[in-house]
Write a protein that holds these residues in place. Structure first.
Motif, PDB file in Angstrom:
ATOM      1  N   ASP A   1       1.010  -1.258  -0.253  1.00 57.66           N
ATOM      2  CA  ASP A   1       0.044   0.051  -0.018  1.00 57.66           C
ATOM      3  C   ASP A   1       0.773   1.363   0.079  1.00 57.66           C
ATOM      4  O   ASP A   1       0.592   2.243  -0.601  1.00 57.66           O
ATOM      5  CB  ASP A   1      -0.877  -0.010   1.222  1.00 57.66           C
ATOM      6  CG  ASP A   1      -1.917  -1.111   1.291  1.00 57.66           C
ATOM      7  OD1 ASP A   1      -2.140  -1.785   0.121  1.00 57.66           O
ATOM      8  OD2 ASP A   1      -2.186  -1.675   2.273  1.00 57.66           O
ATOM      9  N   GLU A   2       2.046   1.292   0.973  1.00 59.67           N
ATOM     10  CA  GLU A   2       2.983   2.501   1.146  1.00 59.67           C
ATOM     11  C   GLU A   2       3.888   2.379  -0.038  1.00 59.67           C
ATOM     12  O   GLU A   2       4.420   3.461  -0.247  1.00 59.67           O
ATOM     13  CB  GLU A   2       3.356   2.524   2.577  1.00 59.67           C
ATOM     14  CG  GLU A   2       2.167   2.752   3.436  1.00 59.67           C
ATOM     15  CD  GLU A   2       2.864   2.901   4.668  1.00 59.67           C
ATOM     16  OE1 GLU A   2       3.799   3.542   5.115  1.00 59.67           O
ATOM     17  OE2 GLU A   2       2.272   2.097   5.699  1.00 59.67           O
ATOM     18  N   GLN A   3       3.979   1.398  -0.993  1.00 60.33           N
ATOM     19  CA  GLN A   3       4.928   1.042  -2.120  1.00 60.33           C
ATOM     20  C   GLN A   3       6.528   1.328  -1.333  1.00 60.33           C
ATOM     21  O   GLN A   3       7.087   2.287  -2.179  1.00 60.33           O
ATOM     22  CB  GLN A   3       4.630   1.937  -3.213  1.00 60.33           C
ATOM     23  CG  GLN A   3       3.431   1.440  -3.763  1.00 60.33           C
ATOM     24  CD  GLN A   3       3.062   1.990  -5.056  1.00 60.33           C
ATOM     25  OE1 GLN A   3       4.064   2.289  -5.766  1.00 60.33           O
ATOM     26  NE2 GLN A   3       1.661   1.975  -5.591  1.00 60.33           N
ATOM     27  N   LEU A   4       6.634   0.928  -0.259  1.00 60.94           N
ATOM     28  CA  LEU A   4       7.991   0.972   0.378  1.00 60.94           C
ATOM     29  C   LEU A   4       9.123   0.006  -0.276  1.00 60.94           C
ATOM     30  O   LEU A   4       8.367  -1.031  -0.431  1.00 60.94           O
ATOM     31  CB  LEU A   4       8.200   0.957   1.558  1.00 60.94           C
ATOM     32  CG  LEU A   4       7.426   2.556   2.090  1.00 60.94           C
ATOM     33  CD1 LEU A   4       7.486   2.480   3.936  1.00 60.94           C
ATOM     34  CD2 LEU A   4       8.045   3.611   1.746  1.00 60.94           C
ATOM     35  N   LEU A   5      10.308   0.184  -0.249  1.00 58.15           N
ATOM     36  CA  LEU A   5      11.232  -0.958  -0.562  1.00 58.15           C
ATOM     37  C   LEU A   5      12.161  -0.944   0.379  1.00 58.15           C
ATOM     38  O   LEU A   5      12.963   0.031   0.569  1.00 58.15           O
ATOM     39  CB  LEU A   5      11.687  -0.641  -2.040  1.00 58.15           C
ATOM     40  CG  LEU A   5      12.753  -1.759  -2.563  1.00 58.15           C
ATOM     41  CD1 LEU A   5      11.841  -2.950  -3.062  1.00 58.15           C
ATOM     42  CD2 LEU A   5      13.621  -1.281  -3.655  1.00 58.15           C
ATOM     43  N   LEU A   6      12.330  -2.119   1.139  1.00 55.31           N
ATOM     44  CA  LEU A   6      13.356  -2.251   2.362  1.00 55.31           C
ATOM     45  C   LEU A   6      14.406  -2.766   1.791  1.00 55.31           C
ATOM     46  O   LEU A   6      14.369  -4.087   1.460  1.00 55.31           O
ATOM     47  CB  LEU A   6      12.682  -2.782   3.379  1.00 55.31           C
ATOM     48  CG  LEU A   6      11.854  -2.042   4.250  1.00 55.31           C
ATOM     49  CD1 LEU A   6      10.438  -1.722   3.718  1.00 55.31           C
ATOM     50  CD2 LEU A   6      11.345  -2.774   5.577  1.00 55.31           C
ATOM     51  N   SER A   7      15.655  -2.152   1.874  1.00 56.73           N
ATOM     52  CA  SER A   7      16.858  -2.558   1.380  1.00 56.73           C
ATOM     53  C   SER A   7      17.868  -2.829   2.608  1.00 56.73           C
ATOM     54  O   SER A   7      18.354  -1.938   3.177  1.00 56.73           O
ATOM     55  CB  SER A   7      17.709  -1.879   0.448  1.00 56.73           C
ATOM     56  OG  SER A   7      18.701  -2.218  -0.117  1.00 56.73           O
ATOM     57  N   PRO A   8      18.137  -4.226   3.113  1.00 56.09           N
ATOM     58  CA  PRO A   8      18.853  -4.556   4.267  1.00 56.09           C
ATOM     59  C   PRO A   8      20.339  -4.252   3.891  1.00 56.09           C
ATOM     60  O   PRO A   8      20.685  -4.525   2.764  1.00 56.09           O
ATOM     61  CB  PRO A   8      18.524  -5.786   4.513  1.00 56.09           C
ATOM     62  CG  PRO A   8      18.199  -6.511   3.236  1.00 56.09           C
ATOM     63  CD  PRO A   8      17.236  -5.376   2.426  1.00 56.09           C
ATOM     64  N   ASN A   9      21.305  -3.947   4.915  1.00 53.43           N
ATOM     65  CA  ASN A   9      22.633  -3.997   4.746  1.00 53.43           C
ATOM     66  C   ASN A   9      23.130  -5.125   5.594  1.00 53.43           C
ATOM     67  O   ASN A   9      23.277  -5.189   6.847  1.00 53.43           O
ATOM     68  CB  ASN A   9      23.245  -2.677   5.457  1.00 53.43           C
ATOM     69  CG  ASN A   9      24.636  -2.630   5.730  1.00 53.43           C
ATOM     70  OD1 ASN A   9      25.100  -3.504   4.635  1.00 53.43           O
ATOM     71  ND2 ASN A   9      25.303  -1.764   6.426  1.00 53.43           N
ATOM     72  N   LEU A  10      23.566  -6.140   4.633  1.00 52.95           N
ATOM     73  CA  LEU A  10      23.905  -7.454   5.378  1.00 52.95           C
ATOM     74  C   LEU A  10      25.515  -7.581   5.743  1.00 52.95           C
ATOM     75  O   LEU A  10      26.000  -8.543   5.960  1.00 52.95           O
ATOM     76  CB  LEU A  10      23.574  -8.590   4.334  1.00 52.95           C
ATOM     77  CG  LEU A  10      21.952  -8.623   4.072  1.00 52.95           C
ATOM     78  CD1 LEU A  10      21.517 -10.008   3.164  1.00 52.95           C
ATOM     79  CD2 LEU A  10      20.952  -8.646   5.523  1.00 52.95           C
ATOM     80  N   GLU A  11      26.302  -6.170   5.302  1.00 52.00           N
ATOM     81  CA  GLU A  11      27.570  -6.105   5.988  1.00 52.00           C
ATOM     82  C   GLU A  11      27.751  -6.329   7.233  1.00 52.00           C
ATOM     83  O   GLU A  11      26.577  -6.084   8.265  1.00 52.00           O
ATOM     84  CB  GLU A  11      28.202  -4.989   5.327  1.00 52.00           C
ATOM     85  CG  GLU A  11      28.242  -5.080   3.873  1.00 52.00           C
ATOM     86  CD  GLU A  11      29.013  -6.072   3.377  1.00 52.00           C
ATOM     87  OE1 GLU A  11      30.100  -6.640   3.724  1.00 52.00           O
ATOM     88  OE2 GLU A  11      28.488  -6.528   2.297  1.00 52.00           O
ATOM     89  N   PRO A  12      28.596  -6.441   7.996  1.00 51.14           N
ATOM     90  CA  PRO A  12      29.051  -6.750   9.438  1.00 51.14           C
ATOM     91  C   PRO A  12      28.230  -5.606  10.362  1.00 51.14           C
ATOM     92  O   PRO A  12      27.841  -5.921  11.424  1.00 51.14           O
ATOM     93  CB  PRO A  12      30.341  -7.090   9.785  1.00 51.14           C
ATOM     94  CG  PRO A  12      30.895  -7.655   8.480  1.00 51.14           C
ATOM     95  CD  PRO A  12      30.113  -6.870   7.340  1.00 51.14           C
TER      96      PRO A  12
END
Length: 299
Positions: A204-215
């Protein structure tokens, strides 16, 4: 013959499937110099893949525009600054494909049979074997959870994956704290409500969550009683613009009645908008919580 590896073929195909029908046909004519007649999109994609000399040549085509590559990388769990130029996105995509981790193989370096986690074939819930490594579990969980949630975003123009309350314990809890202008706190109880509220963020809010998988962006902690905490930081985007950063803590517990699959017990999500960051760097945000603070969540 195509000069693409199996991983590159899979990646190029996924990108082509995001193009319009007219763009696919046009690109097919360009790549084959109109020497190959195609009757449908599937044939056109096949012709493009077959007659593409190398992956870099494909990614630099005008029809394969910058936003398309940015969304592809985000869906693969690769964090890139939203203002990245196309050449940087192309370079990062080539690195991803050469690593063999995109599409075909999602295994992690150094992963063993005892630590490898995957998804159950029938419910897509993360599962682990005896002797698992909490950090590997955290990495695998994030590589499963965020593409699954992001796939619900209609702006990605992809088929939504199987999201729903089955991924949560019946008494799951969600605490959502957002700081964008004013501070707002929301609490939700129960698998259905937690699932629907998280779904609303992307659908609905059309957000895109991009995680930082570095340490600096990922930390895990396992309690002696079976609870595993996964803390991850990342950036939030909409239509290519970075809106802010997030920190998310998941509490995971195995379900002995579902083949020892891991299900989500609670989620603490903190969102900060750009106006509350004071000009801080958001390309690869780091966690602000430490192991001591995570241990407080055991009680």
């Amino acid at each position: 013959m195509s000069g693409l590896s199996e991983t590159e073929r899979a990646g190029c195909t996924k990108l082509l499937q995001s193009l319009s029908k007219d763009d696919v046909f046009s690109l097919s004519d360009t790549v084959t110099n109109k020497l190959i007649v195609v009757e449908n999109v599937t044939e056109a994609i096949g012709a493009i893949i077959t007659f593409t000399k190398n992956a870099e040549e494909f990614l630099k085509r005008k029809k394969v525009h910058r936003d398309l590559i940015f969304k592809y990388l985000a869906n693969e769990g690769v964090v890139m600054p939203p203002n990245s130029e196309k050449n940087k996105l192309v370079k990062r995509t080539l690195e991803l494909w050469s690593s063999g981790k995109a599409g075909v193989d999602q295994s992690l370096p150094g992963e063993t049979d005892d630590t490898k986690q995957g998804l159950t074939s029938d419910t897509d819930i993360v599962k682990a074997e005896v002797g698992f490594d909490p950090l590997v579990l955290g990495q695998q969980f994030c590589q499963w959870f965020f593409p699954l949630l992001n796939s619900q975003n209609p702006s990605l123009a992809q088929l939504p994956q199987d999201w729903g309350p089955k991924h949560f314990w019946p008494d799951a809890k969600l605490c959502l704290l957002s700081r964008a202008g004013s501070e707002q706190m929301e609490d939700f109880l129960g698998a259905e409500l937690v699932s629907l509220r998280l779904l609303a963020l992307t659908r609905d809010e059309q957000l895109l969550l991009s995680p930082n998988l570095e340490p600096q962006g990922l930390r895990t902690l396992a309690s002696p009683h079976g609870l595993v905490l996964v803390a991850v930081a990342g950036t939030i985007h909409r239509d290519g613009a970075c809106l802010g950063v997030f920190e998310q803590i998941f509490g995971l517990i195995r379900s002995p009645l579902e083949n020892n699959s891991w299900k989500i017990k609670f989620v603490n999500l903190k969102i900060r908008g750009q106006d509350s960051l004071g000009g801080a760097e958001t390309a690869a945000p780091a966690l602000t919580c430490n192991s001591t603070e995570l241990q407080l969540l055991y009680s």
